[in-house]
Design a protein around this motif. Sequence first.
Motif, short mmCIF file in Angstrom:
data_model
loop_
_atom_site.label_atom_id
_atom_site.label_comp_id
_atom_site.label_asym_id
_atom_site.label_seq_id
_atom_site.Cartn_x
_atom_site.Cartn_y
_atom_site.Cartn_z
N ARG A 179 -8.33 -1.97 -2.33
CA ARG A 179 -8.47 -1.76 -0.90
C ARG A 179 -9.95 -1.75 -0.48
NH1 ARG A 179 -4.29 -0.88 -2.98
NH2 ARG A 179 -2.28 -1.12 -1.96
N LYS A 229 -5.36 5.33 -9.92
CA LYS A 229 -5.86 5.66 -8.59
C LYS A 229 -7.15 4.88 -8.30
CE LYS A 229 -6.31 9.73 -5.62
NZ LYS A 229 -6.41 11.20 -5.59
N ARG A 288 1.69 11.50 -10.34
CA ARG A 288 0.94 12.77 -10.30
C ARG A 288 1.84 13.96 -10.61
NH1 ARG A 288 0.02 16.96 -7.20
NH2 ARG A 288 1.50 16.24 -5.63
N LYS A 306 1.14 4.03 -3.04
CA LYS A 306 0.92 5.47 -2.82
C LYS A 306 2.09 6.29 -3.35
CE LYS A 306 -2.26 5.89 1.09
NZ LYS A 306 -2.42 6.36 2.47
N LYS A 307 3.30 5.80 -3.11
CA LYS A 307 4.49 6.52 -3.61
C LYS A 307 4.51 6.58 -5.12
CE LYS A 307 7.60 5.53 0.29
NZ LYS A 307 8.83 4.84 0.71
N LEU A 332 1.91 6.41 -7.14
CA LEU A 332 0.87 7.33 -7.58
C LEU A 332 1.31 8.79 -7.43
CD1 LEU A 332 -2.36 5.65 -6.15
CD2 LEU A 332 -1.86 6.06 -8.56
N GLU A 333 2.01 9.10 -6.34
CA GLU A 333 2.47 10.47 -6.12
C GLU A 333 3.50 10.87 -7.17
OE1 GLU A 333 2.63 14.22 -4.59
OE2 GLU A 333 1.18 12.60 -4.26
N TYR A 373 -6.21 1.50 -7.35
CA TYR A 373 -5.67 1.51 -5.98
C TYR A 373 -6.81 1.39 -4.96
CZ TYR A 373 -3.69 3.38 -1.66
OH TYR A 373 -3.33 3.56 -0.34
N SER A 379 0.83 -1.20 0.00
CA SER A 379 0.00 0.00 0.00
C SER A 379 0.87 1.26 0.00
CB SER A 379 -0.91 0.00 1.22
OG SER A 379 -1.67 1.18 1.28
N VAL A 380 1.90 1.25 0.81
CA VAL A 380 2.82 2.41 0.88
C VAL A 380 3.52 2.61 -0.45
CG1 VAL A 380 4.90 3.31 1.96
CG2 VAL A 380 3.14 2.20 3.37
#
Length: 601
Positions: free
Chosen positions: A38, A31, A15, A8-9, A11-12, A34, A4-5
């Motif tokens: 979940r 996203k 972005r 997120k990284k 996706l950032e 993602y 999950s972490v």
Amino acid sequence: MTDSVNAKKQLEIQRTQIKTVAQKQQYLMNKAWYFYYRNRFNEAENQLKGALKLKSNTNPKFQADHVKLQSLIAYKTNGFAESNRVIEEFLNQKPTISDVVRADLSLTLCENYLVLGEYEKAKHKAFVGYDILKKKKTPLRTKLKARIFSALYNTYYYQAKYDSALYYLYQAEPLLEDNTADKATFYDRIAIVYAVTKKHKNAIHYYKKSIAILEKTGSPILLSHSYYNIGESYKEVNLDVAVVYFEKALKTAESVNYDHIAGFSLQNLGDIYLSRKDYARAEELNEKAVVIFQRMNLDRGIVHTKLNLGKLFLATKQYDRSVEVLQEALVIALNGEDISDLRYTYEYLYKTYEGKGDYRSAYKYHKLFSKTQQKIMRLELQTNINKLNLTYKVKTKDAKNRLLKKQVDLKNKKITAEQITKWVVLCLLIVSVFAIVFLRRVLIQRAKLNELELSLTQSELRLLVSEKEQTLNYLEVLKQQLITKNALIGELNHLVLENEQNLISKEQLSSLTTNDQDWVQFLAKLQVLFPAFAESLKSKHPNLSNNEFRLAVLIKLNLSDKEISELLFIEISSVKKAKNRLKQKLQLDVSEKLDGYIGSL
């Protein structure tokens, strides 16, 4: 958590690198995926809608990805028909999509049809993927191959064709890595087949192999399923161990907010504590299960849990509370398709009203219970007859094939013999002595062949006669059983007639049970002995009542009036009157004998 972490990284990073509309659209799509993984389906759907509002992306991969995610969100939110609609529209509009995409989406269609109970359609969609796999023109990913075999396993499993289910399941085994969640699921599915076929020790063995893997890999949803499944198998052999695994399933499911397993674990625990007469604990667990099932809007879970509560309140003589929950269960059961739920609801209702002393209501629900139970028995009878018909057709087809093969072989031998005979006649002109010897040998061989054919035919005839005698003997045993049982049923019917005038007493009501299982076996054996009789009689005389049909069956078996009276527990004079009425119903001439007419059908 690590995945999950990392997601997120990623996706950032994506972005911060957006420069075009297409890149932003792909970012929103990623996203959405993602959030989907979940179980945050509303957020996933919002991100997907945001992606679609942007400039239309004509990239086939993006379009297929969008359809797949949209259909999966619908699937996860119980919109199975909507999920199918989205995929079917896409497949119809994009006939040139790759085999990989077609196979992937066909498997999602298969999963939807399985949930909807349309198993033949599900199997058809699974074989779309299987046909692509067999062609080997397009290389498929290992996971997709495994999904194809898994889909075929599921379709055959839900059709109760367990040998075929295991056949396709074992084809997937070489594609699965050891000590992975997929390998654990493989063991789980083997165990499920053993559990369904009542081989619980074998099922427990494979469930434990699955659990050993899942406890290491950290897959709580799959692990909760395995705990729950092994609990169900232990419920048949050891209740103490079953409690341990149901509690593990409950704890694991609650840790990830997985209501499905949590609800059914609570229900099973409540069922066990109810059987142990720990009523306070049983009520607490079932009440928690009801809340979860109502939140899920899962009628099946609500009905089963309310039946547990109704049974509990009945056992503790809380009759008003029992009536309340059972009436709620009845409303849902009447709208459902499971006739067994309806049967248990009627059963507990009549017992509850009996406990209250409201014998009129008790009698009402007992009649509904009896009618529902008889309907179930008729369904089982029809299933047995269908199986017997299928077996008869298969055996008949095999016999015809064997006969046809013999005829072909005999024809070939005849042709060969004729050719040899012509050759011999021709040779007679040259060497008559040798020709006569040769012809004699041919005639001897043909005589032996005919003798062998005759011997085989006689053996088959003796076997058929033996089978018919066995069937007749079995029918005789069933007849005697029916005579004995019908004597008791006659007494019960007499009691019912009395109780229609005076309210049924508590002791008498509990004795009013019926069981037509002996007649079921009797009629099923008749189907084997005279396979065309029932169909011929019903087609010529469709207006016969059940009693008239039963009388015709007994006449077909050449039973005397005395034997018929004992089987139907009526007077011999009543048998004769019934025969006269049946003769009139069949519109037979005065000179035509009823026994002879029925015997000719």
